[in-house]
Design an enzyme around this catalytic site. Structure first.
Site, PDB file in Angstrom:
ATOM      1  N   ASP A  64       0.705  -1.194  -0.042  1.00  0.00           N
ATOM      2  CA  ASP A  64      -0.248   0.133   0.160  1.00  0.00           C
ATOM      3  C   ASP A  64       0.381   0.806  -0.015  1.00  0.00           C
ATOM      4  O   ASP A  64       0.365   2.443  -0.504  1.00  0.00           O
ATOM      5  CB  ASP A  64      -1.080  -0.098   1.635  1.00  0.00           C
ATOM      6  CG  ASP A  64       0.082  -0.078   2.844  1.00  0.00           C
ATOM      7  OD1 ASP A  64       1.150  -0.263   1.846  1.00  0.00           O
ATOM      8  OD2 ASP A  64      -0.600  -0.543   3.631  1.00  0.00           O
ATOM      9  N   HIS A  65       1.989   0.932   0.375  1.00  0.00           N
ATOM     10  CA  HIS A  65       3.122   2.451   0.464  1.00  0.00           C
ATOM     11  C   HIS A  65       3.812   2.434  -0.627  1.00  0.00           C
ATOM     12  O   HIS A  65       3.190   4.285  -1.543  1.00  0.00           O
ATOM     13  CB  HIS A  65       3.978   2.428   1.779  1.00  0.00           C
ATOM     14  CG  HIS A  65       3.548   2.173   3.469  1.00  0.00           C
ATOM     15  ND1 HIS A  65       2.540   1.458   3.713  1.00  0.00           N
ATOM     16  CD2 HIS A  65       4.042   3.229   3.831  1.00  0.00           C
ATOM     17  CE1 HIS A  65       1.961   2.241   5.346  1.00  0.00           C
ATOM     18  NE2 HIS A  65       3.191   3.409   5.252  1.00  0.00           N
ATOM     19  N   ASP A 119       4.403  -1.171  10.965  1.00  0.00           N
ATOM     20  CA  ASP A 119       3.316   0.578  10.752  1.00  0.00           C
ATOM     21  C   ASP A 119       2.827   0.856  12.076  1.00  0.00           C
ATOM     22  O   ASP A 119       2.049  -0.220  13.008  1.00  0.00           O
ATOM     23  CB  ASP A 119       2.667  -0.026   9.922  1.00  0.00           C
ATOM     24  CG  ASP A 119       1.992   1.487   9.381  1.00  0.00           C
ATOM     25  OD1 ASP A 119       2.416   1.844   8.545  1.00  0.00           O
ATOM     26  OD2 ASP A 119       1.454   2.005   9.923  1.00  0.00           O
ATOM     27  N   ARG A 379      -0.584  12.785   9.889  1.00  0.00           N
ATOM     28  CA  ARG A 379       0.987  13.702  10.281  1.00  0.00           C
ATOM     29  C   ARG A 379       0.964  14.395  10.053  1.00  0.00           C
ATOM     30  O   ARG A 379       0.681  14.015   8.388  1.00  0.00           O
ATOM     31  CB  ARG A 379       1.630  12.621   9.707  1.00  0.00           C
ATOM     32  CG  ARG A 379       1.326  10.845  11.415  1.00  0.00           C
ATOM     33  CD  ARG A 379       3.089  10.800  11.413  1.00  0.00           C
ATOM     34  NE  ARG A 379       2.881   9.495  11.970  1.00  0.00           N
ATOM     35  CZ  ARG A 379       3.784   8.668  12.461  1.00  0.00           C
ATOM     36  NH1 ARG A 379       3.648   7.548  11.501  1.00  0.00           N
ATOM     37  NH2 ARG A 379       3.174   7.538  13.686  1.00  0.00           N
ATOM     38  N   SER A 535       6.862   6.953  12.776  1.00  0.00           N
ATOM     39  CA  SER A 535       6.011   5.946  12.118  1.00  0.00           C
ATOM     40  C   SER A 535       7.208   4.707  13.392  1.00  0.00           C
ATOM     41  O   SER A 535       8.229   4.861  14.065  1.00  0.00           O
ATOM     42  CB  SER A 535       6.834   5.852  11.035  1.00  0.00           C
ATOM     43  OG  SER A 535       8.431   5.244  10.546  1.00  0.00           O
ATOM     44  N   ARG A 537       9.023   2.925  11.318  1.00  0.00           N
ATOM     45  CA  ARG A 537       9.973   2.526  10.211  1.00  0.00           C
ATOM     46  C   ARG A 537      11.673   2.187  11.037  1.00  0.00           C
ATOM     47  O   ARG A 537      12.287   3.002  11.980  1.00  0.00           O
ATOM     48  CB  ARG A 537      10.433   3.080   9.535  1.00  0.00           C
ATOM     49  CG  ARG A 537      11.146   4.767   9.639  1.00  0.00           C
ATOM     50  CD  ARG A 537      11.033   5.831   8.263  1.00  0.00           C
ATOM     51  NE  ARG A 537       9.777   6.173   8.227  1.00  0.00           N
ATOM     52  CZ  ARG A 537       9.146   6.972   7.983  1.00  0.00           C
ATOM     53  NH1 ARG A 537       9.960   7.849   7.056  1.00  0.00           N
ATOM     54  NH2 ARG A 537       7.453   7.371   7.796  1.00  0.00           N
TER      55      ARG A 537
HETATM   56  C1  MIC Z   1       4.294   6.308   8.070  1.00  0.00           C
HETATM   57  O1  MIC Z   1       3.097   6.755   7.831  1.00  0.00           O
HETATM   58  O2  MIC Z   1       5.071   7.141   8.672  1.00  0.00           O
HETATM   59  C2  MIC Z   1       4.439   5.336   7.510  1.00  0.00           C
HETATM   60  C3  MIC Z   1       5.059   5.909   6.815  1.00  0.00           C
HETATM   61  O3  MIC Z   1       3.322   4.645   7.386  1.00  0.00           O
HETATM   62  C4  MIC Z   1       5.555   4.422   8.324  1.00  0.00           C
HETATM   63  C5  MIC Z   1       5.972   3.600   8.338  1.00  0.00           C
HETATM   64  C6  MIC Z   1       6.890   3.234   7.201  1.00  0.00           C
HETATM   65  O4  MIC Z   1       7.737   3.851   7.646  1.00  0.00           O
HETATM   66  O5  MIC Z   1       6.953   2.447   6.551  1.00  0.00           O
HETATM   67  C7  MIC Z   1       4.801   4.189  10.281  1.00  0.00           C
HETATM   68  O6  MIC Z   1       3.961   4.798  10.055  1.00  0.00           O
HETATM   69  O7  MIC Z   1       4.905   3.523  10.714  1.00  0.00           O
HETATM   70 FE1  SF4 Z   2      -0.121   5.233   5.107  1.00  0.00          FE
HETATM   71 FE2  SF4 Z   2       1.324   5.494   7.213  1.00  0.00          FE
HETATM   72 FE3  SF4 Z   2      -0.675   7.767   6.105  1.00  0.00          FE
HETATM   73 FE4  SF4 Z   2      -1.584   5.509   7.223  1.00  0.00          FE
HETATM   74  S1  SF4 Z   2       0.156   6.999   8.172  1.00  0.00           S
HETATM   75  S2  SF4 Z   2      -1.660   5.872   4.998  1.00  0.00           S
HETATM   76  S3  SF4 Z   2      -0.221   4.077   6.792  1.00  0.00           S
HETATM   77  S4  SF4 Z   2       1.831   6.728   5.351  1.00  0.00           S
END
Ligand code: MIC
Ligand code: SF4
Length: 643
Positions: A64-65, A119, A379, A535, A537
């Site tokens: 999905d990313h 995630d 975010r 996140s 990550r």
């Molecule tokens: C995000 O919203 O920052 C992400 C991208 O979903 C991350 C995961 C990632 O960095 O792959 C998260 O929220 O954990």
């Molecule tokens: Fe995707 Fe992270 Fe954004 Fe949710 S917050 S839509 S998991 S990138």
């Protein structure tokens, strides 16, 4: 003494430890999820553990990313994950099927069960009473292999909801109010439970919007009780059989209670550049808006989309605004298409995006220079949108769409009567985009497809007796993982290529960071409070590891990042006296003498600032398991040693 919802689920899943606040507990994990941006690494780690078949009740790999696919990298990674999933017993949600949290809520989540996901927004499933945690990829790999998931037993916070939301006020406004009250670090070490009369007025998608953004509080997780509303949702998804009632005992004890009267809330927005920078739309005033984005795992449910469609119907998006809409899942998009709401959205001039994370993680739709972007996301960290000087505001779908029509930040109450949207009695269930794993006996025939983008992950070594290194970087409070390891369309495709990623490490704060680390060969990072928020990550730990970072010394850590540092074999340390933060400057020569002995034998840890000739006392309150992992040089080494 009675139990809270979370305590009941923890008790039923407790593998080790005692349920006293602050002590480490190990939990049995029923389900796991991964997404592709953290998934490649998680599955490489899973492979390295040598487990044939996942041992959970259900593990799902989502794509999905990284769906922009501007080169071969993402498509290769998708094939890798798909082949791993097939071989090892994991369900595979194909690209196009939707955002992991939205799909998991619809199709797999179950009250009373445990879930961890690579995630940070995995707590979305708390909306149906599932105890769900965001975790690093390696922790998810361990859980897939049947291992426990470890957390510190959190404090319990109850948010008592009374009254009922007024028309045009949304679930997003509830969580923005909680963020306003508690701040982005107010939830650290806590589980947030929602209760009170107001709960029954909220649908499952509304509850999920709230638990989703518990991640922005830094909370360990958030959860709602399950009730007749949960049952109706699961039944409408054709999954009534997985319903169980989860509710707190009448005499459950909470460490903190917060009261929110839903009828008193007004439409709100989180202003740049933090989700807790919250004011009412009225207080902020009529600022001009350039872009509006609706979607993300926070606000992309069918209910959100139907509301948006009803408001757009027969109107046109303001000439100076670009409105993009990403329905959260194939189920949502399919139902919108069939009932005509999608046509209303298209006719109004919205730009329809794939059911994926998209602009939320900077994969396209970056705003214009200094542009004001209203987003229904979770975010709004500086630069996350892909435009360094963009001003991103987080709002409800109602505020977003009202503003897209007028061209300025608009209180939707100005639009007259609010549309009334009811949850459907039946969702359109079609799981044809979820590929099933192979039968056990066929697994050996499945070939793992590895593209050239997949590089080895960095190995750490056992902890040495002494560490001497420069303070390669000094940063302030609330550093996010988006600072440490940025995402976005140029960088995200390289999530399985740590050497390539390393050049962007901390680039938001200091473009010379990677070069400096390479020159020094090792380093210590100094930070303020809530270091590593955001996140899950693990790249924010693996990349510094690759660059030679040995320890991170800060005022306080965010939970998932701290666990990721330990898993990577980087020592997370905190100042005994926060004022000592001032006694280190970037470039100072630092030393942690006898660090191995100190950690192994619980001796006081002292950081020597050799440039200034002073000693600084640090905390070391690691559990025995954490100590063993740090001494082994990370969780993979530790797992190898202990298997
Ligand atoms: C995000 O919203 O920052 C992400 C991208 O979903 C991350 C995961 C990632 O960095 O792959 C998260 O929220 O954990
Ligand atoms: Fe995707 Fe992270 Fe954004 Fe949710 S917050 S839509 S998991 S990138």
């Amino acid at each position: 003494m009675g139990y809270t919802i979370a305590q009941k689920i923890i008790k039923a899943h407790l593998l080790s430890g005692e349920m006293t606040v602050g002590s480490e507990i190990g939990l049995r994990i029923d389900q796991t999820l991964t997404q592709d941006a953290t998934g490649t690494m998680a599955y490489l780690e899973f492979e390295a553990m040598g487990v044939d078949r996942v041992k959970t009740e259900r593990s799902v790999a989502y794509i999905d990313h990284n769906t922009l696919q501007s080169g071969f990298e993402n498509a290769d990674d998708h094939r890798f994950i798909q082949s791993i999933a097939k071989k090892h017993g994991i369900y595979f949600s194909r690209p196009g099927n939707g955002i992991c949290h939205q799909v998991h809520l619809e199709r797999f989540g179950a009250p009373g069960k445990t879930l961890i996901g690579s995630d940070s927004h995995t707590p979305t499933c708390g909306g149906i009473g599932m105890l769900s945690f965001g975790a690093g990829g390696l922790d998810v790999a361990v859980a897939m292999g049947g291992g426990a998931y470890y957390i510190e037993m959190p404090k319990m916070v109850r948010i008592n909801l009374t009254g009922k939301l007024s028309p045009w006020v949304a679930a997003k406004d509830i969580i923005l109010e909680v963020l306003r009250i508690m701040s982005v670090k107010g939830g650290v070490g806590k589980i947030i439970e929602y209760g009170g009369e107001g709960v029954k007025t909220l649908s499952v998608p509304e509850r999920a919007t709230i638990t989703n953004m518990g991640a922005e509080l830094g909370a360990t997780t958030s959860i709602f009780p399950s009730d007749e509303v949960t049952y109706a949702f699961l039944k409408a998804q054709g999954r009534a059989e997985c319903y169980v009632e989860v509710k707190p005992d009448a005499d459950a004890q909470y460490d903190e209670v917060i009261e929110i009267d839903l009828s008193k809330l007004a439409p709100m927005a989180a202003m740049p550049h933090s989700p807790d920078n919250v004011k009412t739309v009225e207080e902020i005033g009529k600022i001009k808006v350039d872009q509006v984005c609706i979607g993300s795992c926070t606000n992309s449910s069918l209910m959100d989309m139907l509301k948006v469609a009803a408001i757009l119907k027969g109107r046109t998006v303001c000439e100076s605004v670009s409105l993009s809409i990403a329905p959260g899942s194939k189920q949502v998009l399919d139902m919108l298409a069939r009932n005509g709401a999608l046509a209303d959205i298209i006719a109004a001039g919205a730009r329809i995006l794939e059911s994926a994370c998209g602009p939320c993680i900077g994969m396209g739709q970056s705003p214009n220079s200094a542009g004001v972007s209203l987003r229904t996301f979770n975010r709004n960290f500086e630069g996350r949108s892909g435009t360094a000087d963009a001003q991103v505001y987080l709002v409800s779908p109602e505020v977003a769409v009202a503003s897209a029509l007028t061209g300025y930040l608009t209180d939707p109450r100005e639009l007259g009567d609010a549309p009334v949207i009811n949850m459907p009695d039946e969702f359109l269930v079609n799981d044809n985009m979820i590929a099933l794993p192979s039968e056990v006996e066929m697994a050996s025939d499945v070939e793992i497809l590895r593209g050239p983008n997949i590089k080895e992950f960095p190995n750490s070594t056992t902890l040495p007796q002494d560490i001497s290194a420069k303070a390669v970087l000094k940063v302030g409070d609330n550093i996010t993982t988006d600072h440490i390891m940025p995402a976005g369309s140029k960088i995200l495709p390289y999530r399985s290529n740590i050497p390539h990623l390393s050049q962007y490490c901390f680039a938001v704060c200091d473009t010379q960071f990677a070069e400096r680390c390479k020159k020094e060969g090792s380093g210590i990072v100094i930070g303020g409070s809530n270091y590593g928020q955001g996140s899950s990550r693990e790249h924010a730990a693996l990349v510094p590891l690759y660059l030679g970072v040995k320890a991170v010394v800060v005022k306080s850590f965010a939970r998932i990042h701290c666990a990721n540092l330990i898993n990577a074999g980087i020592i997370p340390l905190t100042f005994k006296d926060e004022a000592d933060y001032e006694k280190i400057e970037q470039g100072d020569s630092l030393a942690l003498y006898n660090i191995r002995d100190c950690i192994e034998n619980d001796k006081p840890i002292v950081l020597k600032n050799e440039t200034k000739g002073i000693e600084i006392a640090l905390n070391s309150d690691f559990s025995q398991r954490q100590k063993d992992i740090i001494l082994a040089g990370g969780l993979l080494n530790y797992t190898r040693e202990n298997s």
